[in-house]
Enzyme design. Sequence first.
Site, PDB file in Angstrom:
ATOM      1  N   LYS A 131       0.872  -1.190   0.000  1.00 39.37           N
ATOM      2  CA  LYS A 131       0.000   0.000   0.000  1.00 39.37           C
ATOM      3  C   LYS A 131       0.893   1.220   0.000  1.00 39.37           C
ATOM      4  O   LYS A 131       2.008   1.198   0.518  1.00 39.37           O
ATOM      5  CB  LYS A 131      -0.885   0.024   1.252  1.00 39.37           C
ATOM      6  CG  LYS A 131      -2.169   0.804   1.059  1.00 39.37           C
ATOM      7  CD  LYS A 131      -3.158  -0.018   0.256  1.00 39.37           C
ATOM      8  CE  LYS A 131      -4.509   0.623   0.134  1.00 39.37           C
ATOM      9  NZ  LYS A 131      -5.507  -0.337  -0.361  1.00 39.37           N
TER      10      LYS A 131
HETATM   11  P1  NAD Z   1     -13.259   7.047  -3.063  1.00 40.83           P
HETATM   12  O1  NAD Z   1     -12.349   8.174  -2.766  1.00 40.83           O
HETATM   13  O2  NAD Z   1     -13.699   6.790  -4.478  1.00 40.83           O
HETATM   14  O3  NAD Z   1     -14.607   7.161  -2.184  1.00 40.83           O
HETATM   15  C1  NAD Z   1     -14.618   7.361  -0.793  1.00 40.83           C
HETATM   16  C2  NAD Z   1     -16.005   7.909  -0.446  1.00 40.83           C
HETATM   17  O4  NAD Z   1     -16.160   7.966   0.973  1.00 40.83           O
HETATM   18  C3  NAD Z   1     -16.250   9.323  -0.963  1.00 40.83           C
HETATM   19  O5  NAD Z   1     -17.604   9.425  -1.376  1.00 40.83           O
HETATM   20  C4  NAD Z   1     -16.001  10.183   0.283  1.00 40.83           C
HETATM   21  O6  NAD Z   1     -16.670  11.439   0.223  1.00 40.83           O
HETATM   22  C5  NAD Z   1     -16.603   9.265   1.339  1.00 40.83           C
HETATM   23  N1  NAD Z   1     -16.171   9.506   2.713  1.00 40.83           N
HETATM   24  C6  NAD Z   1     -14.918   9.686   3.196  1.00 40.83           C
HETATM   25  N2  NAD Z   1     -14.956   9.840   4.537  1.00 40.83           N
HETATM   26  C7  NAD Z   1     -16.264   9.728   4.895  1.00 40.83           C
HETATM   27  C8  NAD Z   1     -16.957   9.768   6.137  1.00 40.83           C
HETATM   28  N3  NAD Z   1     -16.313   9.945   7.283  1.00 40.83           N
HETATM   29  N4  NAD Z   1     -18.311   9.582   6.124  1.00 40.83           N
HETATM   30  C9  NAD Z   1     -18.970   9.368   4.979  1.00 40.83           C
HETATM   31  N5  NAD Z   1     -18.371   9.322   3.769  1.00 40.83           N
HETATM   32  C10 NAD Z   1     -17.039   9.504   3.738  1.00 40.83           C
HETATM   33  O7  NAD Z   1     -12.548   5.737  -2.456  1.00 40.83           O
HETATM   34  P2  NAD Z   1     -12.875   4.222  -2.773  1.00 40.83           P
HETATM   35  O8  NAD Z   1     -11.913   3.743  -3.814  1.00 40.83           O
HETATM   36  O9  NAD Z   1     -14.343   4.029  -2.962  1.00 40.83           O
HETATM   37  O10 NAD Z   1     -12.395   3.555  -1.407  1.00 40.83           O
HETATM   38  C11 NAD Z   1     -13.244   3.503  -0.260  1.00 40.83           C
HETATM   39  C12 NAD Z   1     -12.704   2.434   0.691  1.00 40.83           C
HETATM   40  O11 NAD Z   1     -12.672   1.173  -0.008  1.00 40.83           O
HETATM   41  C13 NAD Z   1     -11.274   2.660   1.194  1.00 40.83           C
HETATM   42  O12 NAD Z   1     -11.179   2.104   2.495  1.00 40.83           O
HETATM   43  C14 NAD Z   1     -10.440   1.824   0.237  1.00 40.83           C
HETATM   44  O13 NAD Z   1      -9.214   1.431   0.806  1.00 40.83           O
HETATM   45  C15 NAD Z   1     -11.366   0.631   0.048  1.00 40.83           C
HETATM   46  N6  NAD Z   1     -11.125  -0.168  -1.167  1.00 40.83           N
HETATM   47  C16 NAD Z   1     -11.165   0.402  -2.400  1.00 40.83           C
HETATM   48  C17 NAD Z   1     -10.963  -0.412  -3.519  1.00 40.83           C
HETATM   49  C18 NAD Z   1     -11.062   0.120  -4.913  1.00 40.83           C
HETATM   50  O14 NAD Z   1     -10.964  -0.688  -5.862  1.00 40.83           O
HETATM   51  N7  NAD Z   1     -11.289   1.403  -5.115  1.00 40.83           N
HETATM   52  C19 NAD Z   1     -10.699  -1.786  -3.362  1.00 40.83           C
HETATM   53  C20 NAD Z   1     -10.701  -2.321  -2.066  1.00 40.83           C
HETATM   54  C21 NAD Z   1     -10.925  -1.505  -0.973  1.00 40.83           C
END
Ligand code: NAD
Length: 429
Positions: free
Chosen positions: A118
């Site tokens: 990461k």
């Molecule tokens: P992203 O930036 O596309 O979306 C994150 C979302 O969460 C946004 O809408 C943001 O406004 C919202 N957010 C942040 N803090 C918040 C809070 N306190 N309350 C409510 N909403 C909040 O990111 P993503 O890629 O969707 O990733 C989200 C999570 O999923 C992370 O933990 C990431 O590590 C995990 N993840 C992502 C992927 C991927 O393929 N993108 C894969 C596995 C895990």
Amino acid sequence: MASSTTVHAAPTLEWDTPLYQQAAQQLDHALQLAEVPDFVANRLRHPERAVILTLPVRLDDGTVASFPAYRVQHSSVLGPTKGGIRYDVAVDLGECAALAMWMTWKCALLRLPYGGAKGGVRCNPRDLSVNELTRITRRFTAELAPFIGPQLDIPAPDMATNEQTMAWMMDTYSMLKGYAVPEIVTGKPISIGGSVFRHEATGAGVVMVIEQACARLGWDLAEQRCIVQGFGNVGGIAASELHDRGAYVVAVSDLSGGVHSEAGLDVPALHAFVAEHGSLDGYDAGVERVTNELLLELPCDILVLAAREDQVTGANAANLHCKLVAEGANGPTSIEGDRILGDRGITVLPDILTNAGGVTVSYFEWVQDLGRLFWDRAEIRRRLAEKMSDAFDRVWGVSHERGISLRDAALVAAIREVSGALESRGIYP
Ligand code: NAD
């Protein structure tokens, strides 16, 4: 002057932050159940490699700012390391180390030939222009070049990074090599070797796991009321997939707050609004606005956590009104939060299983890039469903055979995969 009897406390390891301790405590707990040799346990408790950088980047006003940046590789026992790059104000070494460890378990659980990594840059992406983000990404990639590679470490998008970020990384790495290297990153645009369905893969995988759990629990998904925290890549797609299956998505949220409607939200309309305005801020079409804190405590059947780590904790776990929690985000439930949910009989679908769809289709993307042969959407969706269902069945089986939580079962299954490889390979030299 210190006398010869002065006792020096051992310095804390650099990555030993509360989030890392959460990952390490989960590991220690699972190790008691996994029955693996001590040398394996010791090896897996710490990352293999951690790179700390300070990136000098020229801002649009002509000044030069310094951005701390990190890349942590937890285990290369099963193959190259793999994991996302995030841009966020809270990025630190401990966060990257914890997330890298979770990536190792996720890849092993899904039987992908990868270990975990990461990385990220500590910055506020919302305050930066596209040109500034481009320069940060290109400088970061150039400095990481000796430590990443298609057979070494393969980055992917994470919070606040996306297909465009991966395109800049691929281009920078390719320029340094002198030829196009699409297999250096996954989650890139289809035009440069990205895979169809990668964008949707994590959110779609979350709902595949929820569907499997509903089948085992005897629930009809179409009758469930769901709340999704986070409306980005993972949460936005998960909300659409739930909506498409006829479930009621009664509340969603992003950083600007939450929207709630007991009758069920119009998810396509929410997406159209976010595409136009950048966030849910200002959406008021027949909905009640709620705070992010309250959103988690609203009554529902299924709560999907798809924002970030440490959202359900000792402070709010007792107030949740759901029957099932699906961890779309990484590490969204603290150790204490998890214990309270367990005591309350709330089933938790753990992150290393539930959000593994992203890295699984990243693996498909890498394989397609290496072979220069591309599959269609239906093929990828079918292969993803097979992988997720195989992992789900193993986790469910271990959980019920041993009477342990799904999280412990997932960790035990994953640790055993890595342990088997480490025992065969041994410790060099
Ligand atoms: P992203 O930036 O596309 O979306 C994150 C979302 O969460 C946004 O809408 C943001 O406004 C919202 N957010 C942040 N803090 C918040 C809070 N306190 N309350 C409510 N909403 C909040 O990111 P993503 O890629 O969707 O990733 C989200 C999570 O999923 C992370 O933990 C990431 O590590 C995990 N993840 C992502 C992927 C991927 O393929 N993108 C894969 C596995 C895990």
